[in-house]
Design an enzyme around this catalytic site. Sequence first.
Site, mmCIF file in Angstrom:
data_model
loop_
_atom_site.group_PDB
_atom_site.id
_atom_site.type_symbol
_atom_site.label_atom_id
_atom_site.label_comp_id
_atom_site.label_asym_id
_atom_site.label_seq_id
_atom_site.Cartn_x
_atom_site.Cartn_y
_atom_site.Cartn_z
ATOM 1 N N THR A 194 -3.537 2.741 5.496
ATOM 2 C CA THR A 194 -4.874 2.581 6.090
ATOM 3 C C THR A 194 -4.928 1.541 7.203
ATOM 4 O O THR A 194 -5.906 1.490 7.940
ATOM 5 C CB THR A 194 -5.902 2.182 5.011
ATOM 6 O OG1 THR A 194 -5.549 0.903 4.476
ATOM 7 C CG2 THR A 194 -5.978 3.221 3.903
ATOM 8 N N CYS A 238 -8.481 3.097 8.049
ATOM 9 C CA CYS A 238 -9.827 2.699 7.635
ATOM 10 C C CYS A 238 -10.707 2.346 8.832
ATOM 11 O O CYS A 238 -10.217 1.959 9.902
ATOM 12 C CB CYS A 238 -9.761 1.555 6.618
ATOM 13 S SG CYS A 238 -9.771 -0.097 7.305
ATOM 14 N N SER A 284 0.276 -9.589 7.127
ATOM 15 C CA SER A 284 -0.891 -8.714 7.231
ATOM 16 C C SER A 284 -0.623 -7.623 8.258
ATOM 17 O O SER A 284 -0.543 -7.899 9.462
ATOM 18 C CB SER A 284 -2.142 -9.521 7.638
ATOM 19 O OG SER A 284 -3.192 -8.661 8.035
ATOM 20 N N SER A 285 -0.491 -6.402 7.798
ATOM 21 C CA SER A 285 -0.180 -5.289 8.691
ATOM 22 C C SER A 285 -1.260 -5.109 9.756
ATOM 23 O O SER A 285 -0.967 -4.978 10.950
ATOM 24 C CB SER A 285 -0.036 -3.992 7.876
ATOM 25 O OG SER A 285 0.204 -2.888 8.717
ATOM 26 N N ASN A 286 -2.532 -5.112 9.345
ATOM 27 C CA ASN A 286 -3.592 -4.858 10.325
ATOM 28 C C ASN A 286 -3.684 -5.980 11.354
ATOM 29 O O ASN A 286 -4.020 -5.735 12.517
ATOM 30 C CB ASN A 286 -4.931 -4.595 9.628
ATOM 31 C CG ASN A 286 -5.618 -5.849 9.149
ATOM 32 O OD1 ASN A 286 -6.345 -6.502 9.867
ATOM 33 N ND2 ASN A 286 -5.374 -6.200 7.888
ATOM 34 N N GLU A 335 0.825 -1.205 0.000
ATOM 35 C CA GLU A 335 0.000 0.000 0.000
ATOM 36 C C GLU A 335 0.865 1.264 0.000
ATOM 37 O O GLU A 335 0.573 2.232 -0.709
ATOM 38 C CB GLU A 335 -0.932 -0.002 1.217
ATOM 39 C CG GLU A 335 -1.893 1.171 1.213
ATOM 40 C CD GLU A 335 -2.765 1.224 2.461
ATOM 41 O OE1 GLU A 335 -3.069 2.345 2.901
ATOM 42 O OE2 GLU A 335 -3.139 0.146 2.977
ATOM 43 N N SER A 390 -8.527 -9.373 6.683
ATOM 44 C CA SER A 390 -8.466 -10.202 5.475
ATOM 45 C C SER A 390 -8.681 -11.686 5.803
ATOM 46 O O SER A 390 -8.312 -12.554 5.010
ATOM 47 C CB SER A 390 -7.119 -10.003 4.772
ATOM 48 O OG SER A 390 -6.043 -10.166 5.676
#
EC number: 1.17.7.4
Length: 341
Positions: free
Chosen positions: A173, A203, A231-233, A135, A276
């Site tokens: 985000t 987000c 996965s960053s989040n 991103e 995700s």
Amino acid sequence: MGGMTASSGRRVLLAAPRGYCAGVDRAVIAVEKALEQYGAPIYVRHEIVHNKYVVQTLEKKGAVFVERTEEVPPGNIVMFSAHGVAPVVHEEARQGRLATIDATCPLVTKVHKEAVRYAGDDYDILLIGHEGHEEVIGTSGEAPDHIQLVDGPEDVAKVEVRDPSKVVWLSQTTLSVDETMETVDALKTKFPGLVSPPSDDICYATQNRQLAVKQMGAEAELVIVVGSRNSSNSKRLVEVAKLAGARAAYLVDFADEIDEAWLEGVTTVGVTSGASVPEVLVEQVLQWLTERGYGDVEIVKAAEESITFSLPKELRRDLRDEATALVAERGGSGARDTAAG
């Protein structure tokens, strides 16, 4: 541990919301629809979302994941992942005679548009994010001469701008809300005239999932976050859980990655999943915990989510014919086996 029962006082706090956000749901459905509509192969540049199970499932259906646009044979269809791509990637696809489907999350697209607008007004743009994340690469590519990356508060000291009165911050985000604001506060101390984006770049789904984990972290000795390591989040949820008071927090792709030793002395287990992650993986974790005496499940609800995004507009066109025409325009030179890729 298999002989324990739910009546032993052990319980699970299950975060809500958790799992798929609207952008991920849209991207995954877009790959499935493209395969259904156009047949395999559908090439996808980078993982459509950062989840091992999702990628493996789509590969079995005929999706082909590639790291570079040049890996896609001319005359084929390539989809851009939910994380977004830089303008140069769209140009690579044109040069490679590829039909494209852009599955970029609309919230990421919003940040791209902000970058273009502020660059057009000649601002220095400080992009808060993690170096190397898809991103960040995509957003930076919108205005490379105006954007510099700030990877956390420790990066602030080395930031230099041309005009302190014309500097704005944007962000990836999927970051931790608290860490991002810590970085923003440090930037504002250095640049009092720092402009904020018109609306929050982090987000809604990232914020809601972190809020639920904060609420459960004070009670849960152990928090299990279902998600992939790229996965960053999902990784941020582990960090948030520990900061919220959980004695331990771990990231797992699948239930069989959980170590029973983690449960030693634990009465309350918190469970959540990254944006995700499909719900089936959470259900498997809950079943694993039930078998070990943690069958009492309580929902920790932080927010309601009702946002949905329409599918990419390209799915309304005949992209196979479009891809064939792109090759024909150049006399078919360089065309390879477009049916099998």
